[in-house]
Write an enzyme that holds these catalytic residues in place. Sequence first.
Site, PDB file in Angstrom:
ATOM      1  CG  HIS A   1      -2.762  -6.159  10.569  1.00 34.13           C
ATOM      2  ND1 HIS A   1      -1.511  -5.958  10.027  1.00 34.13           N
ATOM      3  CD2 HIS A   1      -3.317  -4.920  10.691  1.00 34.13           C
ATOM      4  CE1 HIS A   1      -1.333  -4.670   9.830  1.00 34.13           C
ATOM      5  NE2 HIS A   1      -2.411  -4.015  10.226  1.00 34.13           N
TER       6      HIS A   1
ATOM      7  CB  SER B   1      -7.443   0.732   7.187  1.00 35.87           C
ATOM      8  OG  SER B   1      -7.073   0.609   8.529  1.00 35.87           O
TER       9      SER B   1
ATOM     10  CE  LYS C   1      -5.974  -2.167  22.957  1.00 34.09           C
ATOM     11  NZ  LYS C   1      -6.529  -1.711  24.199  1.00 34.09           N
TER      12      LYS C   1
ATOM     13  CB  CYS D   1      -2.660  -4.128   6.551  1.00 35.11           C
ATOM     14  SG  CYS D   1      -2.004  -2.574   7.124  1.00 35.11           S
TER      15      CYS D   1
ATOM     16  CD  GLU E   1      -1.328   0.126   3.646  1.00 33.75           C
ATOM     17  OE1 GLU E   1      -1.986   1.163   3.664  1.00 33.75           O
ATOM     18  OE2 GLU E   1      -1.445  -0.775   4.487  1.00 33.75           O
TER      19      GLU E   1
HETATM   20  P1  HMG Z   1      -2.588   7.295  21.502  1.00 30.13           P
HETATM   21  O1  HMG Z   1      -3.643   8.321  21.615  1.00 30.13           O
HETATM   22  O2  HMG Z   1      -1.185   7.767  21.425  1.00 30.13           O
HETATM   23  O3  HMG Z   1      -2.546   6.308  22.695  1.00 30.13           O
HETATM   24  O4  HMG Z   1      -2.960   6.412  20.222  1.00 30.13           O
HETATM   25  P2  HMG Z   1      -3.610   6.017  23.872  1.00 30.13           P
HETATM   26  O5  HMG Z   1      -3.725   7.205  24.757  1.00 30.13           O
HETATM   27  O6  HMG Z   1      -4.876   5.427  23.299  1.00 30.13           O
HETATM   28  O7  HMG Z   1      -2.783   4.904  24.659  1.00 30.13           O
HETATM   29  C1  HMG Z   1      -2.466   3.694  24.047  1.00 30.13           C
HETATM   30  C2  HMG Z   1      -2.496   2.621  25.130  1.00 30.13           C
HETATM   31  O8  HMG Z   1      -1.423   2.880  26.027  1.00 30.13           O
HETATM   32  C3  HMG Z   1      -3.780   2.629  25.970  1.00 30.13           C
HETATM   33  O9  HMG Z   1      -4.081   1.285  26.266  1.00 30.13           O
HETATM   34  C4  HMG Z   1      -3.348   3.368  27.232  1.00 30.13           C
HETATM   35  O10 HMG Z   1      -4.128   3.021  28.379  1.00 30.13           O
HETATM   36  C5  HMG Z   1      -1.927   2.844  27.373  1.00 30.13           C
HETATM   37  P3  HMG Z   1      -5.594   0.736  26.087  1.00 30.13           P
HETATM   38  O11 HMG Z   1      -6.441   1.559  26.959  1.00 30.13           O
HETATM   39  O12 HMG Z   1      -5.931   0.938  24.614  1.00 30.13           O
HETATM   40  O13 HMG Z   1      -5.475  -0.705  26.456  1.00 30.13           O
HETATM   41  N1  HMG Z   1      -1.056   3.702  28.203  1.00 30.13           N
HETATM   42  C6  HMG Z   1      -0.174   3.220  29.083  1.00 30.13           C
HETATM   43  N2  HMG Z   1       0.148   1.960  29.429  1.00 30.13           N
HETATM   44  C7  HMG Z   1       1.131   1.790  30.363  1.00 30.13           C
HETATM   45  N3  HMG Z   1       1.753   2.831  30.960  1.00 30.13           N
HETATM   46  C8  HMG Z   1       1.468   4.101  30.649  1.00 30.13           C
HETATM   47  C9  HMG Z   1       0.456   4.338  29.670  1.00 30.13           C
HETATM   48  N4  HMG Z   1      -0.074   5.449  29.112  1.00 30.13           N
HETATM   49  C10 HMG Z   1      -1.000   5.045  28.239  1.00 30.13           C
HETATM   50  N5  HMG Z   1       2.105   5.114  31.252  1.00 30.13           N
HETATM   51  C11 HMG Z   1      -3.067   4.659  18.630  1.00 30.13           C
HETATM   52  C12 HMG Z   1      -2.694   5.027  20.058  1.00 30.13           C
HETATM   53  C13 HMG Z   1      -2.823   3.182  18.408  1.00 30.13           C
HETATM   54  C14 HMG Z   1      -4.557   4.964  18.384  1.00 30.13           C
HETATM   55  C15 HMG Z   1      -2.196   5.506  17.676  1.00 30.13           C
HETATM   56  O14 HMG Z   1      -0.858   5.131  17.807  1.00 30.13           O
HETATM   57  C16 HMG Z   1      -2.598   5.401  16.218  1.00 30.13           C
HETATM   58  O15 HMG Z   1      -3.445   6.146  15.731  1.00 30.13           O
HETATM   59  N6  HMG Z   1      -1.952   4.438  15.470  1.00 30.13           N
HETATM   60  C17 HMG Z   1      -2.261   4.252  14.045  1.00 30.13           C
HETATM   61  C18 HMG Z   1      -3.563   3.515  13.824  1.00 30.13           C
HETATM   62  C19 HMG Z   1      -3.511   2.037  14.173  1.00 30.13           C
HETATM   63  O16 HMG Z   1      -2.482   1.434  14.297  1.00 30.13           O
HETATM   64  N7  HMG Z   1      -4.716   1.424  14.229  1.00 30.13           N
HETATM   65  C20 HMG Z   1      -4.819   0.010  14.490  1.00 30.13           C
HETATM   66  C21 HMG Z   1      -6.054  -0.623  13.852  1.00 30.13           C
HETATM   67  S1  HMG Z   1      -6.188  -0.233  12.123  1.00 30.13           S
HETATM   68  C22 HMG Z   1      -5.045  -1.293  11.348  1.00 30.13           C
HETATM   69  O17 HMG Z   1      -4.570  -2.200  11.931  1.00 30.13           O
HETATM   70  C23 HMG Z   1      -4.726  -1.013   9.907  1.00 30.13           C
HETATM   71  C24 HMG Z   1      -3.379  -0.349   9.678  1.00 30.13           C
HETATM   72  O18 HMG Z   1      -2.327  -1.288   9.838  1.00 30.13           O
HETATM   73  C25 HMG Z   1      -3.338   0.250   8.280  1.00 30.13           C
HETATM   74  C26 HMG Z   1      -3.731  -0.621   7.097  1.00 30.13           C
HETATM   75  O19 HMG Z   1      -4.582  -1.481   7.118  1.00 30.13           O
HETATM   76  O20 HMG Z   1      -3.202  -0.324   6.025  1.00 30.13           O
HETATM   77  C27 HMG Z   1      -3.111   0.787  10.612  1.00 30.13           C
END
Ligand code: HMG
Length: 396
Positions: free
Chosen positions: A240, A315, A249, A118, A86
């Site tokens: 993935h 996605s 999760k 992906c 992609e």
């Molecule tokens: P964010 O806002 O930086 O993080 O975004 P957050 O505030 O949601 O925190 C992440 C986790 O860390 C949470 O855990 C927090 O609690 C924890 P959860 O509640 O979800 O279990 N956390 C801590 N843990 C331990 N100690 C601490 C601490 N602080 C917080 N001190 C996000 C995170 C993944 C959303 C962001 O990085 C993002 O947007 N990533 C890109 C999108 C993505 O990967 N999506 C996944 C699904 S889509 C997919 O898989 C397709 C893709 O590969 C593309 C394709 O298909 O081509 C992306």
Amino acid sequence: MTSDPAEVTVGIHDLTFATTSLCLTHEELARHTGAPVAKYHHGIGQTAMSIPTEDEDIVTLAADAAAPIIERHGSDRVRTLLFATETGIDQSKAAGVYVHSLLGLPPHIRVVELKQACYGGTAALQLACALVRSDPTQKVLVLASDIARYDLDSPGEATQGAAAAAMLITAAPGLVELSTPCGLFTRDIMDFWRPNYRTTALVDGKASLDAYLDAVDGTWLDYRAHGGLPFEKLRTVCYHQPFTRIAHKAHRRLERAAGHTSTARAIDAAIAPTTTYNQVIGNSYTASMYLALAALLDSDTDLGGDDIGFFSYGSGSVAEFFTGTVNPTYRAHLRVDAHQAHIARRTAISYAAYRELHTRALPTDGTPHEVARRTDGRHRLAGIRDHQRQYRAVHP
Ligand code: HMG
């Protein structure tokens, strides 16, 4: 050999991967973002991510991944090369044609590029299996290669990465025999996308997580409705992994959909062997789930004869759940040392060096441009001339 598709066993005969020469640790990233490093290490389950040098791209990574497969098996019966990505480099020419040339493959091969975020790697795999079922004397080379890039200082930044997976799909496969029931799930959603004019992806992080987990339910129900195995038959599942914590999760969600519950510790134990490579490489989009499989096969877990599940998500969105049975003699085909050496060889760079590389761009106006040799890999992008990418094999 029989050609009755119902009687032919088809699947992954060989699997390997390549990643970049550089990496950024999440410790280093945390120093810049101010986030507690535990958020990265435990919250998203990442400790480092692969960063390409200027002379590494999806073609050089894919050629590096595929070369050991061709060296081991030859190219005699390879009739098709499918390249999933992609992060394509051309709107018209398939990136696989460059790989075909770099590897010196014979001319009588069809080469095609596939895209659906992906999920593209799994589309290529299923197409490859269908081709081999229709003619079991043929082999198909499947390449899945991507560089995951988000904007600097965005939440997605911590989930970048880059790698290519290469798989040889054959009859009577040495690693994993793939079963035909599959669960499918497509939904038109803007959770993550990259318009042609952008070099970084746009994403609604929360929506993407929900969409991914909904697709776990959707594919599982469809898989079971099509005669798939019950959950208890599965030794584990390769998900993935845009970041490895998502596998935890997803497994919880799958268990729930299948009417099971277990402890967080049991889920971690089931999933851990699938996460070791992605944890240090990061998101490699189309290659990610196949790096999870490589990590699982390379782990100490004895999997001979076991059924394992695969959840592929792209996605936008398209997802698929399918299963495979690990060959009892799979260990004879592994490349554990090479995989570990490939990861260990990367140079960790400073945040400033990463930022400089992130903002650097190749010319888009046809200006001749030479790219200095930086990669430790076997193939490199040497430059651009007359709007044409120039690739070279690297001679040690
Ligand atoms: P964010 O806002 O930086 O993080 O975004 P957050 O505030 O949601 O925190 C992440 C986790 O860390 C949470 O855990 C927090 O609690 C924890 P959860 O509640 O979800 O279990 N956390 C801590 N843990 C331990 N100690 C601490 C601490 N602080 C917080 N001190 C996000 C995170 C993944 C959303 C962001 O990085 C993002 O947007 N990533 C890109 C999108 C993505 O990967 N999506 C996944 C699904 S889509 C997919 O898989 C397709 C893709 O590969 C593309 C394709 O298909 O081509 C992306």
